[in-house]
Design an enzyme around this catalytic site. Structure first.
Site, PDB file in Angstrom:
ATOM      1  N   LYS A  70      22.826  -7.304  -6.174  1.00 34.98           N
ATOM      2  CA  LYS A  70      24.210  -7.657  -6.542  1.00 34.98           C
ATOM      3  C   LYS A  70      25.186  -7.148  -5.491  1.00 34.98           C
ATOM      4  O   LYS A  70      26.397  -7.231  -5.666  1.00 34.98           O
ATOM      5  CB  LYS A  70      24.581  -7.035  -7.896  1.00 34.98           C
ATOM      6  N   HIS A 109       7.503   6.316  10.466  1.00 34.80           N
ATOM      7  CA  HIS A 109       6.739   6.182   9.225  1.00 34.80           C
ATOM      8  C   HIS A 109       5.771   7.364   9.186  1.00 34.80           C
ATOM      9  O   HIS A 109       4.577   7.213   9.402  1.00 34.80           O
ATOM     10  CB  HIS A 109       5.986   4.837   9.253  1.00 34.80           C
ATOM     11  N   ARG A 156      12.053   3.523   1.605  1.00 36.53           N
ATOM     12  CA  ARG A 156      11.766   2.586   2.685  1.00 36.53           C
ATOM     13  C   ARG A 156      12.986   1.689   2.846  1.00 36.53           C
ATOM     14  O   ARG A 156      13.527   1.174   1.855  1.00 36.53           O
ATOM     15  CB  ARG A 156      10.538   1.743   2.368  1.00 36.53           C
ATOM     16  N   ARG A 179       0.811  -1.214   0.000  1.00 40.35           N
ATOM     17  CA  ARG A 179       0.000   0.000   0.000  1.00 40.35           C
ATOM     18  C   ARG A 179       0.847   1.268   0.000  1.00 40.35           C
ATOM     19  O   ARG A 179       0.501   2.223  -0.660  1.00 40.35           O
ATOM     20  CB  ARG A 179      -1.027  -0.027   1.128  1.00 40.35           C
ATOM     21  N   THR A 180       1.953   1.265   0.741  1.00 43.06           N
ATOM     22  CA  THR A 180       2.736   2.502   0.787  1.00 43.06           C
ATOM     23  C   THR A 180       3.349   2.806  -0.584  1.00 43.06           C
ATOM     24  O   THR A 180       3.242   3.921  -1.092  1.00 43.06           O
ATOM     25  CB  THR A 180       3.847   2.405   1.847  1.00 43.06           C
TER      26      THR A 180
END
Lengths: 200, 308
Positions: free
Chosen positions: B82, B132, B104, B54-55
């Site tokens: 990598k 958040h 995030r 959702r974010t």
């Protein structure tokens, strides 16, 4: 972040209504304003041949109060309740990037929508024309009116875009350096238009 | 305000203005043409080092509806897998000339660190167990829609407080907006140093959910974050539900006007019963729909004006 500064109208004047004699000279009194609005209301119905399909949208802040008054006058003249709303243009302005972030005002479109209607945009002062251009862009995202008309209380000249008003309360020749201050009962507790500043 | 890294970056006025603008954005969301020209020509990169539905999608939609170009980079399927470092990834993306980064990361403080390496505006979309802020804004927005001004309202935040980044942001923002906040958790999930923290920030905390329940205007249930736990926080899930879940009995004890929030994703049957989640008082779906509007508002306030 700050309050929207409708600087091209030169009308931002929060809280100074109580201040001692305001600067500048009065160019429209309360009576002049009410007569001008009444004439504009008559012009609108005359041009539209009645009040059918009209939608009146005020541009915040003072355009909203003027729009509400116009709709009241239209009801008096034609006995018809014309839908009224507000159209905030902040996010369509062309100078967003050159100013700190502006607060966004409220947009309210009447239930009936604007598709195939005759939209009358209402603002207090017509100056550069940039606010009106932004309003036309905003309208384009909301629907497709049959026609858009522009009613302003004061046209002070100095246009920077090919835009003109259909209904003008008063043409007011001004110098660029002057500021036109519109104060309305709903926002400022008094009805008047003053010219402030300039060389004089 | 150049970045949004913490709810503490927001003054009372900032917060109110973002919430007010979100209301206008919410109207735009209901229009046929959901597009505003404010971020035309700007580029935003969503840099997600951790899973999110959702974010990430709401930031992507928010950016696109404001006419920005939005690119998603997730750790899986990028050079991060990598072995590229956060610094190299951030600088590589910034070198392409982006205006905003939405980050995030599983490490607390990663977005702050990135602001020291790049010029772009940075929004914290969740960092470790730290903060958040946009989630807190959308929680406040949804509560405000139902309850009106949040000043003086009593809000309890219940559940896994130790592993939650939502709780810190919510606590700070709700305090900024003048709400009374109570944190409730089992002792094992209460953050260490809670006594000092509550004294410094001016909120209360407790271990008995039933005690605070009858006085609440809003209750915010947090997810039990199984993925961040290595076991041993509570004996059995059943025992957690009995002590701290929003059960049918607790729903009856909650005042009728009170609202229920959950930042999602929910563990139905653990911290919240299906009855509570699907109640009329539940704002859980409103929270999701407000997510886009609030993030549009945040992006507008950070990127819409001149650089200060």
């Amino acid at each position: 972040m700050q309050r929207p500064d409708f600087s091209d109208a030169g009308s931002l004047d929060p809280g100074s209504a109580q201040a001692a004699p305001p600067p500048g000279r009065t160019v429209l009194s309360a009576g002049d304003i009410s007569r001008a609005l009444r004439r504009i209301a008559h012009e609108i119905v005359e041009h539209n041949k009645g009040a059918d399909d009209l939608v009146v949208l005020g541009i915040p802040t003072r355009g909203e109060a003027l729009a509400t008054r116009l709709v009241g006058l239209l009801a008096e003249i034609e006995g018809a309740q014309v839908p009224v709303g507000s159209l905030d243009v902040t996010m369509y302005r062309d100078d967003l990037r050159s100013q700190p972030t502006r607060a966004v005002g409220a947009t309210f479109i009447p239930e009936s929508g604007i598709d195939d209607k005759v939209v009358v945009l209402v603002d207090d002062v017509l100056f550069s024309g940039r606010t009106v251009r932004a309003a036309l862009d905003a309208l384009g995202d909301l629907g497709r009116p049959r026609a858009v008309r522009l009613a302003v209380l004061v046209d002070r000249g100095h246009r920077e875009l090919p835009i003109r008003a259909d209904h003008v309360g008063k043409n007011l020749p001004t110098a660029r350096s002057e500021r036109v201050r519109v104060r309305l009962d709903e926002n400022d507790g008094v009805d008047e238009v003053r010219i402030v500043g300039g060389e004089s | 305000m150049k970045h949004l890294l913490s709810a503490a970056d927001l003054s009372h006025d900032d917060a109110l203005q973002i919430l007010a603008t979100a209301e206008q954005m919410h109207d735009v969301q209901r229009r046929e043409v959901k597009k505003l020209p404010v971020l035309r020509g700007r580029t935003i990169v969503n840099l997600f080092f951790e899973d999110s539905t959702r974010t990430r999608s709401s930031f992507e939609i928010a950016g696109k509806w404001l006419s920005a170009d939005v690119i998603n980079v997730s750790a899986k399927g990028s050079s991060v897998s990598k072995g590229e470092s956060l610094r190299d990834t951030a600088m590589t993306v910034a070198a392409m000339g982006v205006d905003g980064l939405v980050i995030r990361h599983h490490a607390s403080g990663a977005p702050l660190q990135v602001t020291q390496w790049v010029d772009a505006m940075v929004v914290n979309a969740g960092d470790g167990t730290h903060e958040h802020p946009t989630q807190a804004l959308l929680d406040a927005y949804t509560m405000q829609q139902r309850l009106g001004d949040l000043a003086g309202k009593r809000v309890a935040i219940v559940g896994d407080l130790t592993h939650s980044r939502v709780v810190r942001s919510n606590l700070i923002l709700l305090r900024t907006l003048g709400a009374d906040v109570t944190l409730v958790a089992p002792p094992t999930l209460m953050p260490s140093g809670i006594a000092d923290w509550s004294a410094a920030e001016g909120f209360s905390y407790g271990y008995d959910f039933d005690e605070v329940l009858p006085d609440l205007d809003a209750v915010m249930m947090l997810r039990v974050q199984k993925e961040r736990m290595s076991g041993g926080y509570f004996p059995t899930p059943r025992e957690y539900t009995v002590g701290y879940g929003l059960t049918r009995d607790r729903l009856r004890a909650l005042p009728d006007h009170a609202v229920i929030c959950h930042p999602g994703p929910m563990n139905r049957g653990l911290e919240i019963t299906a009855d509570a989640a699907d109640e009329a008082r539940s704002l859980i779906l409103d929270q999701v729909s407000a997510g886009v509007a609030v993030r549009m508002s945040v992006l507008y306030h950070l990127l819409g004006g001149a650089e200060s």
